[in-house]
Scaffold this active site. Structure first.
Site, mmCIF file in Angstrom:
data_model
loop_
_atom_site.group_PDB
_atom_site.id
_atom_site.type_symbol
_atom_site.label_atom_id
_atom_site.label_comp_id
_atom_site.label_asym_id
_atom_site.label_seq_id
_atom_site.Cartn_x
_atom_site.Cartn_y
_atom_site.Cartn_z
ATOM 1 N N ASN A 206 0.874 -1.122 -0.201
ATOM 2 C CA ASN A 206 0.136 -0.260 -0.116
ATOM 3 C C ASN A 206 0.608 0.903 0.091
ATOM 4 O O ASN A 206 1.708 1.226 1.058
ATOM 5 C CB ASN A 206 -0.457 0.058 1.212
ATOM 6 N N CYS A 217 -4.013 1.024 -2.452
ATOM 7 C CA CYS A 217 -3.510 -0.475 -2.180
ATOM 8 C C CYS A 217 -3.433 -1.184 -2.416
ATOM 9 O O CYS A 217 -2.590 -1.194 -3.434
ATOM 10 C CB CYS A 217 -4.976 -0.616 -1.301
ATOM 11 N N GLU A 219 -2.775 -4.288 -2.901
ATOM 12 C CA GLU A 219 -3.851 -5.536 -4.095
ATOM 13 C C GLU A 219 -3.674 -5.006 -5.467
ATOM 14 O O GLU A 219 -3.530 -5.510 -5.998
ATOM 15 C CB GLU A 219 -5.132 -5.395 -3.694
#
Ligand code: THU
Length: 300
Positions: A206, A217, A219
């Site tokens: 992040n 983020c 991901e």
């Protein structure tokens, strides 16, 4: 070289190495009496269908086609065909030409999905199958089919073609990625590791911003890196945080769903806690490319 690949620059370097090792392993398993090589073409469904039609009169795409250069006698394979192999000696390659192998990477991708193993493994498996054909093997009889199957598995294992990236590796990579987090505002470090269908891994962390909303983020850092690198098909994502289970936020679920209808989601936190779910469970009834938005825009 045991394998000459057409347009090698277009082949992912990691896949290239695995293909070379697979071809070499097949030659060693067979115990070829002279140095040998095969020619490999990686292509798509339309092209392999055209070849299948032209050479075999079968008008449909297939996964692999092989065309032996040697006319083996019934039951004969390369190890017993020294003289015949020498007739196909290639002065440039300093090896005997075994024949041509054509693989549809599109079919390989579909099959890797269906079997749930990495794309690279499927392509290497198809190569091993083709190598055996150009060395005189066939699978008309059941026992011959079993022999081929065993040799294919042995070649893949001796070439160390990975069956799958293990969950433990993915989780460890996510934990490592977490250390690279830039999170001076929340102090909530997150790391992610995305696994593509062809067995490649992409990490991210992040990255926060003084304007909080501009934060990215972990991901999404991983997804964007992967897509930028050309990966579009994913099998799993591992996400790590220090304090609490880092289930992906809604925005990340949506971004992941753009590229895969489903994938395994593993989270790890604390002292090695692990939990697992799937994207389909985390984002049911999602709005995705399958919802037909491209049709509304009049695009493909
Ligand atoms: N965060 C992630 O990296 N992934 C998630 O799915 C949830 C939240 C980050 C964003 C922010 O930097 C911090 O965690 C606190 O929200």
């Amino acid at each position: 070289m045991s394998l000459v690949i057409a347009d090698p620059g277009a082949v992912d370097p990691a896949l290239f190495e695995q293909l070379m090792r697979t071809a070499q392993a097949c030659l060693e398993l067979e115990g070829v009496p002279v140095p040998c090589f095969a020619a490999l073409t990686l292509t798509d469904n339309a092209d392999i269908q055209a070849i299948n039609k032209e050479r075999r009169g079968i008008d449909r795409p297939t996964d692999v086609l092989s065309f032996p250069a040697v006319a083996y006698a019934n039951g004969q394979t390369a190890r017993d065909a020294r003289q015949k192999l020498l007739r196909g000696w290639d002065a440039d390659e300093h090896a005997a030409f075994l024949g041509d192998i054509v693989i549809s990477t599109e079919k390989a991708c579909e099959q890797a999905h269906a079997y749930g193993h990495p794309y690279a493994r499927e392509v290497c498996y198809l190569l091993a199958h083709g190598m055996l054909h150009v060395m005189g093997y066939d699978h008309v009889k059941k026992e011959d089919q079993e022999t081929m199957r065993k040799m294919e598995e042995a070649a893949l294992s001796s070439a160390q073609v990975a069956t799958s990236v293990l969950d433990g590796e993915l989780l460890a990579l996510a934990r490592q990625a977490m250390q690279r987090s830039y999170s001076p505002y929340s102090h909530f470090k997150v790391g992610a590791c995305l696994l593509s269908q062809d067995g490649r891994t992409y990490v991210g962390s992040n990255i926060e911003n003084a304007a909080y909303g501009a934060t990215n983020c972990a991901e999404r850092t991983a997804v964007f890196t992967a897509v930028h690198d050309g990966a579009r098909e994913f099998a799993a994502i591992a996400i790590a945080a220090e304090k609490a289970a880092p289930w992906p936020c809604g925005v990340c679920r949506q971004v992941l769903s753009e590229f895969c209808a489903d994938l395994r989601v593993l989270v790890t936190w604390g002292d090695g806690e692990v939990a697992e779910s799937t994207l389909a469970q985390l984002l049911p009834h999602s709005f995705s490319p399958a919802s037909g938005v491209a049709d509304l825009l009049g695009k493909e």
